[in-house]
Design a protein around this motif. Structure first.
Motif, short mmCIF file in Angstrom:
data_model
loop_
_atom_site.label_atom_id
_atom_site.label_comp_id
_atom_site.label_asym_id
_atom_site.label_seq_id
_atom_site.Cartn_x
_atom_site.Cartn_y
_atom_site.Cartn_z
N UNK A 315 8.77 2.51 15.02
CA UNK A 315 8.66 2.30 13.57
C UNK A 315 8.07 0.92 13.29
N UNK A 316 8.59 -0.09 13.99
CA UNK A 316 8.17 -1.46 13.71
C UNK A 316 6.72 -1.69 14.09
N UNK A 317 6.31 -1.25 15.27
CA UNK A 317 4.96 -1.55 15.73
C UNK A 317 3.92 -0.63 15.08
N UNK A 318 4.25 0.64 14.85
CA UNK A 318 3.28 1.56 14.26
C UNK A 318 2.97 1.18 12.81
N UNK A 319 4.02 0.79 12.05
CA UNK A 319 3.83 0.50 10.64
C UNK A 319 3.73 -0.99 10.36
N UNK A 320 4.23 -1.81 11.27
CA UNK A 320 4.21 -3.25 11.03
C UNK A 320 2.83 -3.85 11.05
N UNK A 321 1.92 -3.27 11.83
CA UNK A 321 0.56 -3.81 11.91
C UNK A 321 -0.09 -3.87 10.54
N UNK A 322 0.07 -2.82 9.74
CA UNK A 322 -0.59 -2.78 8.44
C UNK A 322 0.08 -3.71 7.42
N UNK A 323 1.20 -4.31 7.78
CA UNK A 323 1.86 -5.24 6.89
C UNK A 323 1.71 -6.69 7.28
N UNK A 324 0.94 -6.97 8.35
CA UNK A 324 0.76 -8.35 8.80
C UNK A 324 -0.36 -9.00 8.00
N UNK A 325 -0.08 -10.05 7.26
CA UNK A 325 -1.10 -10.66 6.39
C UNK A 325 -2.34 -11.12 7.12
N UNK A 326 -2.18 -11.68 8.33
CA UNK A 326 -3.35 -12.19 9.04
C UNK A 326 -4.23 -11.07 9.57
N UNK A 327 -3.67 -9.87 9.72
CA UNK A 327 -4.48 -8.71 10.09
C UNK A 327 -5.22 -8.16 8.87
N UNK A 328 -4.51 -8.01 7.76
CA UNK A 328 -5.11 -7.44 6.56
C UNK A 328 -6.22 -8.31 5.99
N UNK A 329 -6.07 -9.62 6.06
CA UNK A 329 -7.07 -10.49 5.45
C UNK A 329 -8.42 -10.32 6.13
#
Length: 596
Positions: A315-329
């Motif tokens: 749950x954490x790794x599959x969905x957490x990526x899309x919530x990381x600000x430095x990835x989204x920016x």
């Protein structure tokens, strides 16, 4: 510890090249537009390399191999989850997020839900997640320089902070894009080349003595008399009765002679204790690690808590990526939604290629550096393995290559985090000018440095996993529901963030207290996402239903912009002046042309 001049040379070269590329790119950065999103002209392949460069952090370069050494087959869920998160990002988020025209994650939430209160609230979480994620990068830098060069732990953290801050304040996103793309290829070489060489040596029967075969059910053994210096207090487990010599504090009592450990007792070894094991002695492991090879080779046992912990990690790794600000920016730097989706496909390929190698190094580490299981410093496995296998100049050169790659990992991830958090602070707290971005970058850099020096170091992958859980429990519901569910309201979004964030932060606090008072906390405080993510989704949807009249008036126009194909021309970038004053207008013609 003997100084490795090759490693020192490699680290210095990486620092110099990083500074040079950042300085060269920063000459073209002159406006807020450049500092935040590199003028939205970054081509797909370069952006994919830059994303991979900043995403492959200390947890990837050092932590994955270390946790494979410690936990075996169960640890493979970490690289799988780190990579699979981009599949969900590609399918559900990447293109609509870019079409929103936002500059930051709080900017997207305001554009979608029309609430300044939600924007300010989300800003706090962006800052906290960024700082929380930067702490293990700085701790990893301290571990790396301590292992390779013998310097105090604070030196590596300070060096990385200084280099990254200089690059970021010089040119922001524009400066670090080229740097991070270069650092991905450097990290890939730095982990692939030693892996190939060490595997060839191992298959050919060369190298140093090993701790036995991984196929045997018994625990690993010390192939020769081995002395282990315990630098931090540890609690150990043994699979079979073990006799050794101890000089220091064991179970709170001063010891200077032969001691006997049985599987029924967990000895507590104090700081500064020297343990000497005869050749053929079974290797003790820190509490929580796998003691025998038979268990190490198998996935989770029949224990229901192991299964739930694995699901929670997913749950954490599959969905957490899309919530990381430095990835989204990073996706805001693409010219359009199609380019953002293409970038994500390339990222999947680059990450999948990289993660083949840490797992192999983790398995080799269990054979050649089993003493790390005693000290608990398993994150140092990648750095120590080359010298343990080859020895001599050959081992030092391979060690220098891995040290350079590890240093690049600290620099690239810390750079992305600093840019994303400084961008949010400069536009949401400060007026939004270039000098405000630079001030925010300096302030943000100081916070994780202080925390990294104050807290003890845990497993890098586990501490980063907690950051993923926080991102998955706060921003992941907002993005998925904000993009695909028309009935989301800003009050529902805020309720979801409060519920998910409070639960994860509570688990984090309990886990930290437990670590200093005997490790009594249950498993779900280490991997809480299985409960916190559903709770955040439910809270968001229930409160949104109860406040249906607060759906934004411009909902139809916003949803059309998010989902309409790019050629239709509905995408509109939000102006810099919307959330701050640019020091000068964007100059046409200097940004270059986007290429695939």
């Amino acid at each position: 510890m003997q100084l490795n001049p090759w490693a020192l040379t490699g680290i210095v070269l990486v620092g110099m090249v990083t500074f040079y590329l950042g300085h060269r790119s920063s000459r073209f950065a002159s406006s807020t537009h450049d500092f935040l999103v590199a003028r939205r002209t970054v081509r797909s392949r370069r952006n994919a390399a830059a994303i991979s460069g900043e995403y492959l952090s200390a947890a990837s370069f050092l932590g994955v191999a270390g946790i494979v050494l410690k936990e075996g087959a169960d640890a493979l869920w970490f690289p799988i989850g780190f990579t699979a998160g981009y599949l969900a990002l590609m399918l559900f988020v990447a293109a609509p997020l870019r079409r929103s025209g936002a500059y930051t994650l709080p900017d997207f939430l305001e554009a979608r839900l029309g609430s300044m209160a939600l924007r300010r609230f989300s800003t706090a979480f962006v800052v906290f997640i960024g700082i929380l994620y930067m702490v293990p990068q700085l701790q990893g830098a301290g571990l790396g320089l301590t292992t390779i060069l013998g310097t105090p732990a604070w030196v590596g953290a300070v060096v990385v902070t200084v280099v990254v801050t200089i690059n970021v304040i010089a040119g922001g996103m524009r400066a670090i894009t080229v740097v991070q793309a270069f650092q991905y290829w450097l990290k890939l070489f730095a982990i692939a080349a030693p892996t190939f060489v060490l595997c060839v040596v191992f298959i050919g029967g060369g190298g140093g003595p090993t701790a036995g075969s991984l196929g045997t059910p018994a625990p690993p053994v010390f192939p020769e008399e081995t002395t282990v210096d315990v630098q931090t207090p540890v609690t150990l487990e043994v699979a079979v009765p073990t006799v050794l010599y101890a000089d220091g504090v064991v179970d709170g009592v001063r010891s200077d002679g032969v001691v006997f450990w049985s599987p029924e007792v967990r000895p507590e070894v104090g700081e500064g204790t020297e343990l000497r094991f005869p050749a053929g002695s079974p290797v003790p492991v820190v509490t929580g690690a796998v003691t025998d090879n038979a268990t190490w080779l198998l996935p989770a046992s029949d224990d229901i808590t192991d299964l739930l912990s694995t699901y929670s990690l997913m749950f954490a790794t599959f969905l957490g990526t899309m919530g990381l600000p430095h990835v989204l920016v990073r996706f805001y730097t693409n010219p359009d939604g199609k380019a953002a989706r293409r970038t994500t496909v390339h990222v999947l390929l680059l990450l999948g290629l990289f993660y083949l190698f840490p797992a192999l190094l983790g398995a080799l580490s269990r054979l050649y550096v089993p003493q790390l299981l005693v000290t608990g410093q398993t994150d140092a496995a990648v750095l120590m393995l080359p010298s343990a296998v080859l020895g001599g100049v050959g081992g030092q050169i391979l060690g220098a290559v891995t040290a350079a790659g590890a240093f690049a990992a600290f620099l690239s991830t810390a750079s992305g985090l600093l840019v994303s958090v400084a961008g949010v602070l400069s536009t949401d707290v400060l007026p939004g000018r270039v000098r405000d971005f630079r001030l925010a970058a300096v302030l943000v850099a100081m916070a994780p440095l202080g925390i990294a020096l104050a807290l003890r170091q845990d497993d890098l992958s586990l501490s980063v996993g907690m950051t993923f859980a926080l991102a998955a429990s706060t921003f992941s519901p907002m993005l998925l529901l904000g993009i695909w569910w028309r009935k989301l309201t800003w009050t529902g979004a805020m309720a979801g963030m409060v519920v998910g964030g409070t639960l994860v932060l509570g688990a984090l606090a309990i886990n930290i207290i437990s670590g200093y008072t005997g490790d009594w906390a249950p498993w779900f405080t280490v991997q809480p996402a299985l409960f916190t993510v559903p709770a955040a989704f439910v809270a968001t949807m229930v409160v949104s239903k109860a406040t249906a009249r607060r759906v934004p008036d411009d909902l139809n126009a916003v949803m059309l912009r998010l989902h309409a194909p790019d050629p239709l021309g509905f995408m509109r970038d939000r102006a810099v002046a919307r959330f701050g004053q640019a020091e000068e207008k964007v100059r046409p013609g200097r940004g270059g042309r986007h290429r695939k």
